[in-house]
Write a protein that holds these residues in place. Structure first.
Motif, PDB file in Angstrom:
ATOM      1  N   LEU A 137      49.252   2.602  64.584  1.00 14.91           N
ATOM      2  CA  LEU A 137      49.749   3.732  65.771  1.00 14.91           C
ATOM      3  C   LEU A 137      48.981   3.575  67.008  1.00 14.91           C
ATOM      4  N   VAL A 165      47.531   4.828  61.479  1.00 14.35           N
ATOM      5  CA  VAL A 165      48.547   3.700  60.430  1.00 14.35           C
ATOM      6  C   VAL A 165      49.556   4.768  59.872  1.00 14.35           C
ATOM      7  N   TYR A 166      50.712   4.204  59.733  1.00 19.15           N
ATOM      8  CA  TYR A 166      51.108   4.669  59.110  1.00 19.15           C
ATOM      9  C   TYR A 166      52.983   3.465  58.134  1.00 19.15           C
ATOM     10  N   THR A 167      53.924   4.396  57.120  1.00 19.34           N
ATOM     11  CA  THR A 167      54.726   3.094  56.737  1.00 19.34           C
ATOM     12  C   THR A 167      55.037   3.959  56.093  1.00 19.34           C
ATOM     13  N   ARG A 214      57.519  12.033  62.847  1.00 15.88           N
ATOM     14  CA  ARG A 214      57.813  11.204  61.418  1.00 15.88           C
ATOM     15  C   ARG A 214      58.377  10.920  60.128  1.00 15.88           C
ATOM     16  N   SER A 272      56.335   8.927  53.300  1.00 15.52           N
ATOM     17  CA  SER A 272      55.936   8.287  53.797  1.00 15.52           C
ATOM     18  C   SER A 272      54.643   9.073  53.789  1.00 15.52           C
ATOM     19  N   SER A 292      53.024  -6.120  55.750  1.00 17.08           N
ATOM     20  CA  SER A 292      53.752  -5.833  56.918  1.00 17.08           C
ATOM     21  C   SER A 292      54.463  -4.789  57.801  1.00 17.08           C
ATOM     22  N   SER A 293      54.832  -3.970  57.052  1.00 14.30           N
ATOM     23  CA  SER A 293      55.676  -2.893  57.081  1.00 14.30           C
ATOM     24  C   SER A 293      54.471  -1.916  57.363  1.00 14.30           C
ATOM     25  N   THR A 294      53.891  -1.809  57.843  1.00 18.82           N
ATOM     26  CA  THR A 294      52.327  -0.845  57.957  1.00 18.82           C
ATOM     27  C   THR A 294      52.771  -0.674  59.371  1.00 18.82           C
ATOM     28  N   GLU A 295      52.879   0.483  60.382  1.00 20.44           N
ATOM     29  CA  GLU A 295      53.014   0.563  61.701  1.00 20.44           C
ATOM     30  C   GLU A 295      51.540   0.843  62.210  1.00 20.44           C
TER      31      GLU A 295
END
Length: 668
Positions: A490, A508-510, A546, A516, A485-488
């Motif tokens: 993009l 994706v980014y996390t 980021r 990171s 759930s913490s993976t964005e």
């Protein structure tokens, strides 16, 4: 011999003719008076004159070792040696190594054995007696006759063919237990087969280097493209410098890539631009001064030396127009010498050159002429176009030094060694930032990203949808699903210009541990090498920002490379205007014309930049910023930890010099 030669290879002139048996007037228009006038106008640090080209015929008369060209009127090498000594200019010779057609004609048994069992007609086998019985005796003869300062050995690593002769086959079987060597990438033990050839090549270079140094100490050795992109092996002491010649077209982009590979290897280095170019039958065209200055800036801003290849007429004449061009480019370089030459990079973004991935897919033993670096080229160009100061770091240089870089980028490398993979995972957990391009390259890090490979791949989903717009991308046939759930997400993948009902992530980014990690799950680098899509550039930029705060960045996007270096203890931010014919002429690349250089091989207009704003972080209150080489003081406006300066319009290259120690890197 001249001391401190490493300081003598900043600006040079390279002249090669590749003498042959059909020449009839070599040296006819070479005289002491003409060469003296030429060198007084151009003022190079060094000259590389032809001695032996790929034909294998010697360019000086009456050799006692092998065939000299029959059509020598004047001994050009002797004349150049006389005048360069008078002018305190180093004289190197252009000397073909592995590629020697005459030697293979004289000794067919020296030729490399190709898979069908026949001998190759121009490249020597590394297991033959060529180096000891032909090449080294020639080099000793040249030293004794002309007291040359060094050899620039051409046709070397990139001319090596896979050798299927009995000696190499026996070693391969001993190493692997496999009787027949592989014929192409993908077959068993292809990497081991290539490593055997590369190790033998390094042994060959050490053999002639040791022989030259034993014969006369102080003679310099360069093997063209060794310890550089063609052969990015760990550096040893067999050569004194790293050097290579760029292709005649698209040279700025080549210099952006090759210079960064060379800069990280740890030896003094230089790159050669061709002074001529062309397209198809319209060849050669002389490059205008401003085009060569732009190519020079792309090299010297990285700390290297620069040389220009001039092709004289067969009788040795160099035109007045060429001489004027060389003189002006030389002056451009000289006024920047103290700002550029020998500077060191301040780590920001590191792009990994992974040799295992490169060699595994490369059909050549070392040369990279089949697009093996396209993904890396595109990745680098996207990052530079986004305004980030970037190094290329070969895997053996990165090992043990990951923590020096705020961000490391993996450009579609698919065969990372387990040790490097584990070190990169630890780097992220300890606070580093990792950006991966390519769906397959992402697999070893999928758990850190909070994603999992699935069978949802759809070849038709070749559109990347992001907040910056939509972009067609290559290599989207591997599907991933979000597991954390913490993976964005993009960017997503789609078959059309609107999201699919069942979206798949494309970027994706996390946060992972103290660091990171982000990934673009498609071949974005390879795509960008084909088409410079601003959507991909903007997506890469947003992901990098980021991850870290750059020491220096422009507040808006411009066709300007930002290169953060240290010189004489000062922070020096180099700016190189990389606008080329595409920007100058307003051309738009099409699928039929992806390489702008094919339509605009030469240009004499590069637009001035606008006034641009640069942000610097953590600049001490007593810092002074000066725009060089003009010597203009730049007022500083401060907001919190950011300092802003206005850069005046410039044509090609300038440097913001800060007379305090470098600001520290602040990673988010």
């Amino acid at each position: 011999m001249i001391k401190s030669r490493e300081k003598r290879r900043y600006f040079g002139i390279h002249l090669d003719l590749h003498p042959g048996e059909t020449d009839t007037e070599l040296g006819r228009r070479v005289s002491v008076e003409r060469i003296r006038k030429f060198l007084e106008v151009v003022r190079p640090d060094f000259v590389q004159y032809d001695c032996k080209g790929h034909a294998g015929v010697l360019g000086y008369p009456n050799s006692k070792v092998s065939l000299s060209a029959p059509g020598i009127i004047n001994d050009s090498l002797a004349i150049y040696r006389s005048v360069t000594r008078e002018k305190d200019i180093d004289l190197w010779v252009h000397f073909s190594g592995i590629w020697d057609s005459q030697a293979m004609k004289d000794h067919p048994e020296w030729g490399v054995t190709i898979p069908d069992g026949t001998r190759q007609a121009h490249s020597a086998s590394l297991w033959s007696n060529y180096v000891t019985e032909r090449m080294i005796p020639q080099m000793k003869e040249v030293i004794d006759r002309y007291d040359v300062d060094g050899f620039w050995v051409d046709g070397d690593c990139w001319a090596v063919w896979y050798d299927y002769g009995p000696e190499s086959r026996a070693l391969f079987t001993q190493l692997t237990g496999q009787v027949d060597p592989p014929a192409k990438p993908g077959e068993p033990n292809w990497l081991a087969w290539g490593n055997l050839q590369r190790a033998k090549f390094l042994e060959y270079v050490s053999t002639y280097s040791r022989a030259v140094r034993t014969h006369r100490s102080g003679v310099g050795i360069i093997s063209n493209w060794l310890f550089a992109p063609h052969c990015p092996e760990p550096v040893n002491d067999s050569v004194d410098y790293i050097s290579g010649d760029l292709a005649h077209s698209d040279s700025v982009n080549q210099a952006r890539f090759c210079g960064r590979v060379m800069d990280g290897a740890g030896l003094p280095w230089d790159l050669m631009s061709w002074g001529h170019t062309g397209a198809g039958d319209l060849y050669p065209m002389q490059k205008p001064v401003i085009q060569l200055e732009q190519e020079a800036a792309s090299v010297i801003a990285l700390g290297g030396g620069f040389q220009i290849y001039v092709n004289p007429t067969r009788d040795g004449a160099i035109s007045d127009a060429q001489t004027r061009t060389l003189s002006r480019v030389g002056e451009f370089c000289r006024v920047r010498r103290e700002l550029c030459f020998g500077s060191t990079s301040i780590p920001q973004v590191a792009v990994l050159l992974d040799r295992t991935s490169h060699y595994t897919s490369n059909p050549h033993a070392m040369a990279f002429w089949s697009g093996e670096y396209d993904a890396m080229h595109g990745t680098l160009q996207a990052i530079l176009d986004a305004g980030h100061s970037t190094d290329i770091v070969i895997d053996y240089c990165l090992r043990g030094h990951c923590g020096e870089y705020p961000v490391i980028v993996i450009p579609e490398a698919t065969h990372l060694a387990p040790e490097l993979r584990d070190e990169l995972r630890t780097y992220v957990k300890d606070g580093g930032n990792l950006l991966i391009l390519g769906a397959k390259a992402t697999e070893p890090f999928a758990d850190l990203l909070g994603i999992k490979r699935t069978n949802d791949a759809n070849e038709n989903r070749r559109l990347l949808l992001s907040e910056y717009g939509n972009a067609p991308v290559l290599g989207t046939n591997i599907g991933y699903r979000i597991e954390s759930s913490s993976t964005e997400i993009l960017a997503t993948r789609s078959a059309k210009f609107v999201p699919d009902d069942d979206e798949l992530p494309a970027a994706v980014y996390t946060i992972a541990g103290k660091g990171s990690i982000g990934a673009i799950l498609a071949s974005a680098g390879l795509t960008y090498s084909r088409v410079h899509d601003p959507v991909l550039c903007n997506l890469v930029n947003s992901m990098l920002l980021r991850m870290y705060t750059p020491i220096a960045r422009l507040t808006e996007k411009h066709p300007i490379d930002v290169i953060v270096r240290r010189q004489h203890g000062k922070l020096c931010v180099h700016l190189v205007n990389v606008a080329n014919a595409f920007y100058a002429a307003g051309g738009i690349p099409t699928p039929q014309n992806l390489n702008v250089a094919t339509r605009y091989p030469a240009w004499d207009v590069i637009p001035l930049t606008e006034t641009v704003t640069m942000q610097l972080i953590n600049l001490p209150t007593d810092a002074i910023c000066r725009w060089e080489p003009e010597g203009i003081d730049l007022p500083i406006t401060r907001t919190g930890h950011l300092a802003c300066i206005q850069i005046p319009p410039f044509r090609i290259h300038g440097v913001v010099c800060v007379d305090v120690s470098s600001p520290r890197i602040r990673a988010k």
